[in-house]
Design an enzyme around this catalytic site. Structure first.
Site, PDB file in Angstrom:
ATOM      1  N   ASN A   7       7.206 -17.757  -5.768  1.00 63.30           N
ATOM      2  CA  ASN A   7       6.717 -16.459  -5.332  1.00 63.30           C
ATOM      3  C   ASN A   7       6.998 -16.315  -3.829  1.00 63.30           C
ATOM      4  O   ASN A   7       6.502 -17.101  -3.024  1.00 63.30           O
ATOM      5  CB  ASN A   7       5.213 -16.379  -5.638  1.00 63.30           C
ATOM      6  CG  ASN A   7       4.625 -15.048  -5.256  1.00 63.30           C
ATOM      7  OD1 ASN A   7       4.926 -14.520  -4.189  1.00 63.30           O
ATOM      8  ND2 ASN A   7       3.786 -14.504  -6.099  1.00 63.30           N
ATOM      9  N   HIS A  10       5.006 -14.023   0.470  1.00 60.74           N
ATOM     10  CA  HIS A  10       4.549 -14.316   1.833  1.00 60.74           C
ATOM     11  C   HIS A  10       5.676 -14.432   2.855  1.00 60.74           C
ATOM     12  O   HIS A  10       5.421 -14.487   4.052  1.00 60.74           O
ATOM     13  CB  HIS A  10       3.607 -15.521   1.839  1.00 60.74           C
ATOM     14  CG  HIS A  10       2.356 -15.193   1.067  1.00 60.74           C
ATOM     15  ND1 HIS A  10       1.592 -14.087   1.379  1.00 60.74           N
ATOM     16  CD2 HIS A  10       1.795 -15.750  -0.031  1.00 60.74           C
ATOM     17  CE1 HIS A  10       0.598 -14.002   0.511  1.00 60.74           C
ATOM     18  NE2 HIS A  10       0.700 -14.994  -0.354  1.00 60.74           N
ATOM     19  N   HIS A  43       5.530  -9.713  -6.142  1.00 64.83           N
ATOM     20  CA  HIS A  43       4.423  -8.874  -6.600  1.00 64.83           C
ATOM     21  C   HIS A  43       4.474  -7.558  -5.834  1.00 64.83           C
ATOM     22  O   HIS A  43       4.218  -7.525  -4.637  1.00 64.83           O
ATOM     23  CB  HIS A  43       3.097  -9.622  -6.340  1.00 64.83           C
ATOM     24  CG  HIS A  43       1.890  -8.931  -6.900  1.00 64.83           C
ATOM     25  ND1 HIS A  43       0.649  -9.541  -6.927  1.00 64.83           N
ATOM     26  CD2 HIS A  43       1.717  -7.708  -7.444  1.00 64.83           C
ATOM     27  CE1 HIS A  43      -0.227  -8.698  -7.467  1.00 64.83           C
ATOM     28  NE2 HIS A  43       0.386  -7.584  -7.773  1.00 64.83           N
ATOM     29  N   ARG A  45       2.698  -4.788  -5.035  1.00 65.13           N
ATOM     30  CA  ARG A  45       1.301  -4.351  -5.114  1.00 65.13           C
ATOM     31  C   ARG A  45       1.188  -2.847  -4.883  1.00 65.13           C
ATOM     32  O   ARG A  45       2.027  -2.243  -4.223  1.00 65.13           O
ATOM     33  CB  ARG A  45       0.462  -5.096  -4.070  1.00 65.13           C
ATOM     34  CG  ARG A  45       0.329  -6.582  -4.339  1.00 65.13           C
ATOM     35  CD  ARG A  45      -0.697  -7.188  -3.402  1.00 65.13           C
ATOM     36  NE  ARG A  45      -2.029  -6.789  -3.775  1.00 65.13           N
ATOM     37  CZ  ARG A  45      -2.894  -7.573  -4.419  1.00 65.13           C
ATOM     38  NH1 ARG A  45      -2.589  -8.816  -4.720  1.00 65.13           N
ATOM     39  NH2 ARG A  45      -4.085  -7.121  -4.727  1.00 65.13           N
ATOM     40  N   ARG A  49       1.408  -4.313   0.338  1.00 60.97           N
ATOM     41  CA  ARG A  49       1.044  -5.083   1.535  1.00 60.97           C
ATOM     42  C   ARG A  49       2.069  -6.149   1.921  1.00 60.97           C
ATOM     43  O   ARG A  49       2.086  -6.602   3.043  1.00 60.97           O
ATOM     44  CB  ARG A  49      -0.334  -5.715   1.374  1.00 60.97           C
ATOM     45  CG  ARG A  49      -0.395  -6.845   0.371  1.00 60.97           C
ATOM     46  CD  ARG A  49      -1.741  -7.500   0.389  1.00 60.97           C
ATOM     47  NE  ARG A  49      -2.776  -6.631  -0.144  1.00 60.97           N
ATOM     48  CZ  ARG A  49      -3.868  -7.095  -0.760  1.00 60.97           C
ATOM     49  NH1 ARG A  49      -4.060  -8.390  -0.860  1.00 60.97           N
ATOM     50  NH2 ARG A  49      -4.763  -6.271  -1.252  1.00 60.97           N
ATOM     51  N   GLU A  70       5.818  -9.064 -10.668  1.00 57.16           N
ATOM     52  CA  GLU A  70       4.388  -8.948 -11.001  1.00 57.16           C
ATOM     53  C   GLU A  70       3.937  -7.543 -10.662  1.00 57.16           C
ATOM     54  O   GLU A  70       4.194  -7.065  -9.546  1.00 57.16           O
ATOM     55  CB  GLU A  70       3.562  -9.906 -10.153  1.00 57.16           C
ATOM     56  CG  GLU A  70       3.549 -11.310 -10.649  1.00 57.16           C
ATOM     57  CD  GLU A  70       2.715 -12.175  -9.720  1.00 57.16           C
ATOM     58  OE1 GLU A  70       1.870 -11.655  -8.971  1.00 57.16           O
ATOM     59  OE2 GLU A  70       2.934 -13.374  -9.731  1.00 57.16           O
ATOM     60  N   THR A 101      -4.651 -12.241  -6.281  1.00 60.41           N
ATOM     61  CA  THR A 101      -5.083 -11.896  -7.641  1.00 60.41           C
ATOM     62  C   THR A 101      -6.298 -12.726  -8.059  1.00 60.41           C
ATOM     63  O   THR A 101      -6.242 -13.949  -8.077  1.00 60.41           O
ATOM     64  CB  THR A 101      -3.923 -12.143  -8.637  1.00 60.41           C
ATOM     65  OG1 THR A 101      -2.702 -11.752  -8.012  1.00 60.41           O
ATOM     66  CG2 THR A 101      -4.130 -11.373  -9.909  1.00 60.41           C
ATOM     67  N   GLU A 151       0.779 -16.209 -18.705  1.00 61.50           N
ATOM     68  CA  GLU A 151       0.685 -17.070 -17.526  1.00 61.50           C
ATOM     69  C   GLU A 151      -0.795 -17.391 -17.363  1.00 61.50           C
ATOM     70  O   GLU A 151      -1.634 -16.501 -17.182  1.00 61.50           O
ATOM     71  CB  GLU A 151       1.233 -16.376 -16.274  1.00 61.50           C
ATOM     72  CG  GLU A 151       1.095 -17.299 -15.059  1.00 61.50           C
ATOM     73  CD  GLU A 151       2.003 -16.916 -13.916  1.00 61.50           C
ATOM     74  OE1 GLU A 151       3.127 -16.462 -14.153  1.00 61.50           O
ATOM     75  OE2 GLU A 151       1.567 -17.101 -12.770  1.00 61.50           O
ATOM     76  N   HIS A 192      -1.093 -19.900  -9.851  1.00 65.79           N
ATOM     77  CA  HIS A 192      -2.140 -19.524  -8.897  1.00 65.79           C
ATOM     78  C   HIS A 192      -2.797 -20.743  -8.254  1.00 65.79           C
ATOM     79  O   HIS A 192      -3.337 -21.597  -8.937  1.00 65.79           O
ATOM     80  CB  HIS A 192      -3.234 -18.625  -9.505  1.00 65.79           C
ATOM     81  CG  HIS A 192      -3.775 -17.704  -8.454  1.00 65.79           C
ATOM     82  ND1 HIS A 192      -4.712 -18.104  -7.534  1.00 65.79           N
ATOM     83  CD2 HIS A 192      -3.439 -16.438  -8.112  1.00 65.79           C
ATOM     84  CE1 HIS A 192      -4.946 -17.112  -6.704  1.00 65.79           C
ATOM     85  NE2 HIS A 192      -4.178 -16.088  -7.019  1.00 65.79           N
TER      86      HIS A 192
HETATM   87  N1  PXP Z   1       1.087 -16.092 -10.541  1.00 66.21           N
HETATM   88  C1  PXP Z   1       0.444 -14.898 -10.433  1.00 66.21           C
HETATM   89  C2  PXP Z   1       0.327 -14.054 -11.657  1.00 66.21           C
HETATM   90  C3  PXP Z   1      -0.052 -14.441  -9.182  1.00 66.21           C
HETATM   91  O1  PXP Z   1      -0.656 -13.255  -9.093  1.00 66.21           O
HETATM   92  C4  PXP Z   1       0.167 -15.252  -8.042  1.00 66.21           C
HETATM   93  C5  PXP Z   1      -0.292 -14.767  -6.700  1.00 66.21           C
HETATM   94  O2  PXP Z   1       0.382 -13.603  -6.354  1.00 66.21           O
HETATM   95  C6  PXP Z   1       0.844 -16.472  -8.209  1.00 66.21           C
HETATM   96  C7  PXP Z   1       1.271 -16.882  -9.478  1.00 66.21           C
HETATM   97  C8  PXP Z   1       1.127 -17.377  -7.048  1.00 66.21           C
HETATM   98  O3  PXP Z   1      -0.089 -17.861  -6.561  1.00 66.21           O
HETATM   99  P1  PXP Z   1      -0.077 -18.734  -5.240  1.00 66.21           P
HETATM  100  O4  PXP Z   1       0.480 -17.881  -4.159  1.00 66.21           O
HETATM  101  O5  PXP Z   1      -1.524 -19.056  -5.050  1.00 66.21           O
HETATM  102  O6  PXP Z   1       0.778 -19.940  -5.517  1.00 66.21           O
END
Ligand code: PXP
Length: 239
Positions: A7, A10, A43, A45, A49, A70, A101, A151, A192
């Site tokens: 992901n 960031h 993602h 959003r 953001r 996402e 999330t 997931e 997550h």
């Molecule tokens: N999977 C999903 C569905 C999420 O919403 C997120 C956070 O955006 C992640 C994975 C990744 O989570 P993390 O950034 O805590 O590794």
């Protein structure tokens, strides 16, 4: 062989802090794939953001990257996603005030809406995943909704591991859900809050085929570099 999805939201968070164009999530997407990631998660959003529409379009357009987009189940966002055409979609709950999330989707409340959305994505040949809490009821509902994948939210087990608390009960819950999903022909993903330690613990569950990891990877890369973090995770999920 388990897969690693990264992901890169960031990367956009850092870029947006300056309101300029560096670091560019598009180059991050190409880079993580070159370094061994199997797919990229972004993602989009509702409040934009981090990742914005232009990022999503650019990243989804390149054939070199498998993209897992996402999104929430907001009608406008769903319509937008159909235009962006990612390879995969993961439907998540979204709350404007949350930092990230929080928890999985409410499949009971949104059953009808989810069924319609999944049908639309299927028609467009987009693999669809539901972000759910580790609950047997939600696995059965995901089957009823005809989801390709689930997931499983790993936030709880990640917090237990990080705070050195007992996590076996949660691990068992995730395991039972993964086994059932697998029997029902639903592909199992996990995501997550994952770091090296929790990912290693979860690799014991053979039914989990994909890990989606973001915040820890981007944060850890400050110290050892993105390619080294990816190599470490690839090693962990291989065993
Ligand atoms: N999977 C999903 C569905 C999420 O919403 C997120 C956070 O955006 C992640 C994975 C990744 O989570 P993390 O950034 O805590 O590794």
């Amino acid at each position: 062989m388990k897969r690693l999805g990264i992901n890169i939201d960031h990367v956009a968070t850092v870029r947006n802090a300056r309101g300029e164009s560096h670091p560019d999530p598009y180059y991050a997407a190409l880079h993580v794939i070159k370094m061994g990631a199997d797919s990229v998660t972004i993602h989009l959003r509702e409040d934009r953001r981090h990742i914005n529409d232009l990022d999503a379009k650019k990243i989804c357009k390149t054939k070199k990257v498998l993209v897992n987009l996402e999104i929430s189940i907001n009608d406008k966002i769903v319509k937008n996603a159909l235009k962006i055409k990612p390879d995969y979609i993961c439907l998540v709950p979204e709350n404007r005030k949350e930092v990230t999330t929080e928890g999985g989707l409410n499949l009971v409340k949104y059953k009808k809406k989810l069924k319609n959305i999944i049908e639309k994505f299927k028609k467009n040949k987009i693999r669809t995943s539901l972000f759910i809490n580790p609950s047997i009821k939600d696995i059965r509902l995901s089957k009823e909704l005809n989801a390709d994948c689930v997931e499983i939210h790993t936030g709880r087990i990640s917090n237990l591991v990080k705070s050195k608390k007992k996590y076996n009960e949660e691990l068992n819950r995730i395991k039972k859900c993964s086994i059932l999903a697998n029997q029902l022909n639903i592909e199992v993903h996990a995501g997550h809050g994952l770091d090296y330690k929790t990912t290693k613990i979860l690799t014991k569950i053979k039914e989990i085929e994909e890990f989606n990891i973001g915040h820890f990877i981007i944060g850890e890369s400050i110290f050892i570099g993105l390619s080294n973090v990816i190599k470490k995770f690839k090693r962990i999920i291989k065993n």
